[in-house]
Design an enzyme around this catalytic site. Structure first.
Site, short mmCIF file in Angstrom:
data_model
loop_
_atom_site.label_atom_id
_atom_site.label_comp_id
_atom_site.label_asym_id
_atom_site.label_seq_id
_atom_site.Cartn_x
_atom_site.Cartn_y
_atom_site.Cartn_z
N ARG A 104 12.09 -5.84 5.19
CA ARG A 104 12.00 -4.41 5.52
C ARG A 104 12.55 -4.15 6.93
O ARG A 104 13.16 -3.11 7.18
CB ARG A 104 10.55 -3.93 5.43
CG ARG A 104 10.42 -2.43 5.65
CD ARG A 104 9.01 -1.92 5.48
NE ARG A 104 8.13 -2.46 6.50
CZ ARG A 104 6.82 -2.28 6.51
NH1 ARG A 104 6.23 -1.61 5.54
NH2 ARG A 104 6.09 -2.79 7.47
N LYS A 120 0.83 -1.21 0.00
CA LYS A 120 0.00 0.00 0.00
C LYS A 120 0.86 1.26 0.00
O LYS A 120 0.64 2.16 -0.80
CB LYS A 120 -0.91 0.04 1.25
CG LYS A 120 -1.85 -1.14 1.40
CD LYS A 120 -2.70 -1.02 2.65
CE LYS A 120 -1.95 -1.05 3.97
NZ LYS A 120 -1.28 -2.33 4.28
N ARG A 122 11.53 -1.09 11.56
CA ARG A 122 10.22 -0.77 12.16
C ARG A 122 9.96 -1.74 13.31
O ARG A 122 10.09 -2.96 13.13
CB ARG A 122 9.13 -0.89 11.08
CG ARG A 122 8.23 0.31 11.03
CD ARG A 122 7.27 0.22 9.88
NE ARG A 122 6.05 -0.46 10.28
CZ ARG A 122 4.98 -0.53 9.53
NH1 ARG A 122 4.98 0.03 8.33
NH2 ARG A 122 3.91 -1.16 9.95
N ARG A 160 -0.61 -8.77 13.20
CA ARG A 160 -1.17 -7.74 12.30
C ARG A 160 -2.01 -8.40 11.22
O ARG A 160 -3.06 -7.89 10.82
CB ARG A 160 -0.05 -6.91 11.68
CG ARG A 160 0.49 -5.84 12.65
CD ARG A 160 1.91 -5.44 12.35
NE ARG A 160 2.11 -4.88 11.04
CZ ARG A 160 3.29 -4.82 10.42
NH1 ARG A 160 4.38 -5.29 11.01
NH2 ARG A 160 3.38 -4.31 9.21
N ARG A 164 -9.74 1.03 8.88
CA ARG A 164 -9.26 -0.29 9.30
C ARG A 164 -10.37 -1.16 9.87
O ARG A 164 -10.13 -2.30 10.22
CB ARG A 164 -8.24 -0.13 10.43
CG ARG A 164 -6.82 0.21 10.05
CD ARG A 164 -6.10 -0.92 9.47
NE ARG A 164 -4.75 -1.21 9.90
CZ ARG A 164 -3.64 -0.65 9.47
NH1 ARG A 164 -3.66 0.38 8.68
NH2 ARG A 164 -2.49 -1.12 9.83
P1 AP5 Z 1 4.80 -1.55 1.92
O1 AP5 Z 1 4.48 -0.74 0.73
O2 AP5 Z 1 5.44 -0.87 3.07
O3 AP5 Z 1 3.48 -2.33 2.40
P2 AP5 Z 1 2.24 -1.85 3.22
O4 AP5 Z 1 1.05 -2.48 2.63
O5 AP5 Z 1 2.24 -0.36 3.35
O6 AP5 Z 1 2.56 -2.58 4.61
P3 AP5 Z 1 2.61 -2.02 6.09
O7 AP5 Z 1 3.42 -2.99 6.87
O8 AP5 Z 1 3.01 -0.59 6.14
O9 AP5 Z 1 1.10 -2.14 6.47
P4 AP5 Z 1 0.40 -2.18 7.81
O10 AP5 Z 1 -1.00 -2.09 7.42
O11 AP5 Z 1 0.80 -3.32 8.67
O12 AP5 Z 1 1.03 -0.92 8.60
P5 AP5 Z 1 0.51 0.58 8.90
O13 AP5 Z 1 1.69 1.44 8.88
O14 AP5 Z 1 -0.66 0.92 8.09
O15 AP5 Z 1 5.70 -2.78 1.48
C1 AP5 Z 1 6.24 -3.65 2.45
C2 AP5 Z 1 7.68 -4.03 2.04
O16 AP5 Z 1 7.64 -4.78 0.83
C3 AP5 Z 1 8.59 -2.83 1.75
O17 AP5 Z 1 9.89 -3.14 2.15
C4 AP5 Z 1 8.52 -2.69 0.22
O18 AP5 Z 1 9.67 -2.15 -0.31
C5 AP5 Z 1 8.33 -4.13 -0.22
N1 AP5 Z 1 7.49 -4.26 -1.43
C6 AP5 Z 1 6.39 -3.56 -1.75
N2 AP5 Z 1 5.86 -3.99 -2.92
C7 AP5 Z 1 6.64 -5.03 -3.32
C8 AP5 Z 1 6.60 -5.91 -4.45
N3 AP5 Z 1 5.65 -5.79 -5.42
N4 AP5 Z 1 7.54 -6.86 -4.55
C9 AP5 Z 1 8.51 -6.99 -3.59
N5 AP5 Z 1 8.61 -6.18 -2.49
C10 AP5 Z 1 7.67 -5.22 -2.36
O19 AP5 Z 1 0.01 0.41 10.42
C11 AP5 Z 1 0.91 0.16 11.47
C12 AP5 Z 1 0.16 0.13 12.79
O20 AP5 Z 1 -0.40 1.42 13.06
C13 AP5 Z 1 -1.04 -0.82 12.87
O21 AP5 Z 1 -0.66 -2.13 13.23
C14 AP5 Z 1 -1.89 -0.14 13.95
O22 AP5 Z 1 -1.39 -0.42 15.23
C15 AP5 Z 1 -1.67 1.33 13.65
N6 AP5 Z 1 -2.69 1.88 12.72
C16 AP5 Z 1 -2.46 2.42 11.49
N7 AP5 Z 1 -3.61 2.84 10.94
C17 AP5 Z 1 -4.58 2.56 11.84
C18 AP5 Z 1 -5.99 2.76 11.84
N8 AP5 Z 1 -6.63 3.30 10.79
N9 AP5 Z 1 -6.68 2.34 12.93
C19 AP5 Z 1 -6.07 1.78 13.98
N10 AP5 Z 1 -4.75 1.57 14.04
C20 AP5 Z 1 -4.00 1.97 12.98
MG MG Z 2 2.60 0.98 4.92
#
Ligand code: AP5
Ligand code: MG
Length: 188
Positions: free
Chosen positions: A127, A13, A133, A144, A88
């Site tokens: 990552r 994402k 992270r 997660r 979410r």
């Molecule tokens: P990346 O693009 O970073 O993936 P992502 O989908 O953004 O994954 P996240 O781990 O950031 O998602 P998440 O939902 O767990 O975390 P968030 O920050 O939202 O890609 C991942 C890796 O793969 C990178 O190294 C990238 O380079 C690589 N990659 C990408 N595409 C690729 C491909 N095609 N091929 C190979 N490699 C690839 O949330 C974190 C925490 O915050 C949550 O757990 C929660 O506690 C809190 N939080 C956030 N939002 C909310 C909300 N709305 N409500 C409640 N809590 C929340």
């Molecule tokens: Mg992300």
């Protein structure tokens, strides 16, 4: 462009949203990034959110609503936005509708990025080595994913019910997935 990117942890994402932001001159709003910033700066929100993030649990809706209302209230949002990591759960989806109606910026729709679990665990462990992270440990990644399946996956149905959901295969190279997203955006 006013869209949501849905998808499990590691589905790409953040990576894809950043590319779309640069192409379309819209803002990329990642609630995860906003929360990590708050934790880093040890704001009140950051202090309250940290324990949930470290455990891979959702930060309570009451905290998230203030954060998203504040961000969507900023002037740069009027050119369009890509939401990454919000909503979410169903209650956040409803709250988002209320905020977007109030500011007169209704959604074009939501795109769900689908991936295999083994691939995303590998991506996130990778990552962890690059970015450090704190929630990219195998246990927290698995939690997660569980939280995603239980609380976030139903959000896709919310948009599907009103014809605003598209699916994109998130497996393959970053460029391949980007190409699929661009094609799919044209159908919203
Ligand atoms: P990346 O693009 O970073 O993936 P992502 O989908 O953004 O994954 P996240 O781990 O950031 O998602 P998440 O939902 O767990 O975390 P968030 O920050 O939202 O890609 C991942 C890796 O793969 C990178 O190294 C990238 O380079 C690589 N990659 C990408 N595409 C690729 C491909 N095609 N091929 C190979 N490699 C690839 O949330 C974190 C925490 O915050 C949550 O757990 C929660 O506690 C809190 N939080 C956030 N939002 C909310 C909300 N709305 N409500 C409640 N809590 C929340
Ligand atoms: Mg992300």
């Amino acid at each position: 462009m006013r869209i949501i990117l849905l998808g499990p942890p590691g589905s790409g994402k953040g990576t894809q949203a950043a590319l779309l932001r640069d192409q379309h001159s819209v803002v990329h709003i990642s609630t995860g990034m906003l929360l990590r910033e708050a934790v880093k700066n040890q704001t009140e929100l950051g202090q309250q959110a940290q324990q949930f993030m470290d455990a891979g649990e959702l930060v309570p809706d009451s905290l998230m609503l203030g954060l998203i209302e504040q961000r969507l209230g900023q002037a740069d949002v009027t050119n369009g936005f890509i939401l990454d990591g919000y909503p979410r759960n169903l209650s956040q989806a409803e709250a988002l509708d209320t905020v977007l109606n109030r500011i007169g910026q209704p959604l074009d729709g939501a795109i769900a990025v689908t991936v295999d679990e083994t691939e995303v665990v590998e991506r996130l462990l990778n990552r962890a080595k690059q970015e450090g992270r704190s929630d990219d440990t195998e246990d927290v990644i698995r939690n997660r994913m569980r939280v995603y399946a239980e609380q976030t996956a139903p959000v896709a149905g919310y948009y599907d019910a009103r014809g605003q959901l598209r699916q994109v295969d998130g497996m393959g190279s970053i460029e391949t997935v980007q190409q699929r997203l661009v094609e799919t955006l044209g159908t919203l």
